[in-house]
Design an enzyme around this catalytic site. Sequence first.
Site, PDB file in Angstrom:
ATOM      1  N   HIS A 478       1.768  -8.686  -3.970  1.00 19.35           N
ATOM      2  CA  HIS A 478       3.014  -8.708  -4.741  1.00 19.35           C
ATOM      3  C   HIS A 478       2.721  -8.842  -6.232  1.00 19.35           C
ATOM      4  O   HIS A 478       3.270  -8.099  -7.061  1.00 19.35           O
ATOM      5  CB  HIS A 478       3.881  -9.878  -4.244  1.00 19.35           C
ATOM      6  N   CYS A 862       0.502   8.668  -2.355  1.00 24.15           N
ATOM      7  CA  CYS A 862       1.132   7.785  -3.334  1.00 24.15           C
ATOM      8  C   CYS A 862       0.521   6.395  -3.366  1.00 24.15           C
ATOM      9  O   CYS A 862       1.071   5.496  -3.986  1.00 24.15           O
ATOM     10  CB  CYS A 862       2.639   7.684  -3.079  1.00 24.15           C
TER      11      CYS A 862
END
Length: 915
Positions: A478, A862
């Site tokens: 994160h 991606c």
Amino acid sequence: MPALIYSFDSTRREPLTDEPLDALRERFGGKAVGLIEMTRLGLPVPPGFAISVEAGRALMGPDAAFPDSLRDAVREGLAGVEAATGLRFGDPSAPLLVSVRSGAAASMPGMLDSVLNVGLDSTTRAGLAAQGGARFALDAHRRFLQMFGDVALGVSREVFEQLISATKTRLGSPSMTDAELDEDALAGLVQSFEATLGAKRADLFPGSPQSQLELAIASVYRSWNNVRARRYRALQGISDELGTACVVQAMVFGNRGSRSGAGVAFTRNPSTGERALYGEFLANAQGEDVVAGSRTPSSLTSATAVPGREDRSLERTDPEAFALVQSLADQLETHFRDVQDIEFTVEEGRVYLLQTRSAKRTAEASVRIAVALADEGRASRDEALLMVDANAIATLLRTRLPSPEELLARGVQPVATGLAASPGVAVGRIVFDPEAAERMAAEGQDVLLVRRDTTADDIVAMKGARGILTAAGGLTSHAAVLSRALGKCCVAGASTLHVDYAAGVLTARPRRGSDASPRTFRVGDTLTVDGSTGRVYEGALDVVAASTLPELDTLLAWADERRHMGVRANADTPRDVRAAQAFGAEGIGLCRTEHMFFADERLAALRCVVLASEESERERWVGRIEAMQRGDFEEIFHAMAGHPVTIRLLDLPLHEFMPRDDASLAAVAAGLSVPLREAKRRAGARAEVNPMIGHRGVRVGLTIPAIYRAQIRAVLSAAVAVARSGKGVFPELLVPLTAVGEEVRRVAEAVRAIAEEVFTEQGARVAYKVGTMIELPRACLVAGDMAQHVEFFSFGTNDLTQTAFGISRDDSAHFLPAYVDELGVLPQNPFRTLDIVGVGELIQLAITRGRAANPTLELGVCGAQGGEARSIQFFAEQGVDYVSCSLTRLVVARLATAQAALRLAGHPRGGALAG
């Protein structure tokens, strides 16, 4: 059977075989190829021979015997050198001395061992003295014993240094240089060295010149597996299986007097790229003196000399030798069509070349040199593109610290090292509490947010902080993902750090095996964080400003002309989209909609949708989400008008969005008109043990369809609105974390039904695509089933790597560095450079099955590896249509895709990846 040796000498310029240079490099190493080619050009190279990589494999074991076949080949090679020099190896009256040096196919400067002056002992020293004087012969003998004892006999260099230091102290001049030792002192040292080696290694010393040579050759080969070499290969992505060759070459002596010396020359400045001879020279010295630092070399040119020392430059002290070095350097750069790093020796005014190789250089110099060589006609544009390490050029776009090596030279060492999660430099005061960090940043203070890890609630504090430092987490944690999205410097997973929130203390523990003491820092202390290297330093270090390079724009323009793959950006905000266009992105390959929910109002709305038990409770919040997201998407479509925008539907685990503190729970209770106790019960019911593979992605879209419905309507409504303004809009909806073909079919059908609904309401239509992420191993296996329902695949290599390895990205920092750098279990970090053997095969399988079922299927990538050069080469080989990466890696991707296209087209200089 392939030849074990390859001889070279200036009396015979014709090649011994028809092998191309690349094939010779694989068999005999880069150093040998440079020497062979210089010999073919008629340049002054001492004669010698190279021993093949394969020949050395038989010597790798510590007790391996020297093979008879190799002994015969070495004798054959020596005979050629003897014929060329008129000297004989081991002859007391006219002794031939040789150097024994390593030479792998990949350049590994300073990592492997060498031994000079081999063949020198008490019987041959008299013959050498007759050639150059007694002091010269004693100095050469001293040097041989010191290097041979260290490299071949395993006696530490410190033993010899202590003996030298004791001699200088006895002479009353402890600070004198080795070159100032007189004949008597050197004679005493030789005697001491011989006694030491005889006492410590009586089994091997003294020996004949032939045994010296065989021990030196074996030691050079075995140095391939020394600790520093293994770590260097791990850092540079060089295979341990490559192996080294060995070069045996007639000695030339830079320690023969004042008109002799050793030097290193670069044909251009390797730091700046300036077109000027650059390097150093040390008079009356051998090559190891230049790099050992025991004496301060002089500059080659007066222009680059330290002020006041211009007269010590080679240009001033020996203009003839300097002019020849300059001429030879120019010839070599012209011939090899690249900047060269040259080692040379001057023996009584005569210049000899000992090595040439493509020079290591900074990213800035690399770009400038490549463009300059093309503009000067010394290289083609394609060659210029292949000269530059694509991965390195990202460092040109951001403020940076001096290199770790430069800092270490100043005595500045890191207090901790973690993962280089988001590039840049941050200097700030340690703050543990996100609320305090937010407040202090708003007051204009420089804040470094230090956490064990981060959560979605930390977004505002992260945005205001100069940088983020976490003790846990990985490159795609994160903290890392958000830091990159925010353009914030971040070091994650610094596992030697202990964060004590209660005491307000950060403890930096020493790494395993270190005898250093722990360091403690308190809230308010200042640290410097280098997100480009993963290092953390005490105090505020000065940074080096990144400068704009016109040559980089030129190089990238050439790259755009050559590449076949598209290059898109991962971007989540209109500001990021505009920045992506400035860096040359051709679209957005990943817009992560979950990042749009971190603002308080939006987060509260999403929580209410998830925790509602009835559709009637959910309905008004769904409408708010659709309205908010429509505004987001309209801005993004305007910013990227005319280019595709791939929008990933909500992917973050619902667990991560759940309220935990009383204020957030109270807001949900009020929003749903339920008691606080009920809000707590519902939130608690959503708690998960392993949310990464829990209720996230498509599973949310199918079990709480209102969320995906709101997002799909928002995307398509926004697209129609922007299209009405006359701008080109190309939305692509991406379904995350699919593992079952039926999941894809249901969401794809829902998208198409909702699209018709929106187009009917709006009275207008836009073209759109539906695709699925391929980020789970099962998805690769059933890719054929999935491909029937979509127009494109987007490989999410971050999660695909995580699930293929069974490694938690966020916890990998505890052991992955050891796996790569210390234990050699993995060749590189698979979250940074694609694991071609395992994850790569899954991708190959998905492509094969997907395109068999849907020949028009578009393929994109991606994940983080979409901005890494070696991974991009693999994607190009598989026929991937585009890669998408973070903003700071766009320049990397543009150059790497061009390089991949040139290699696939068979460009002669495209055989190996740069760097």
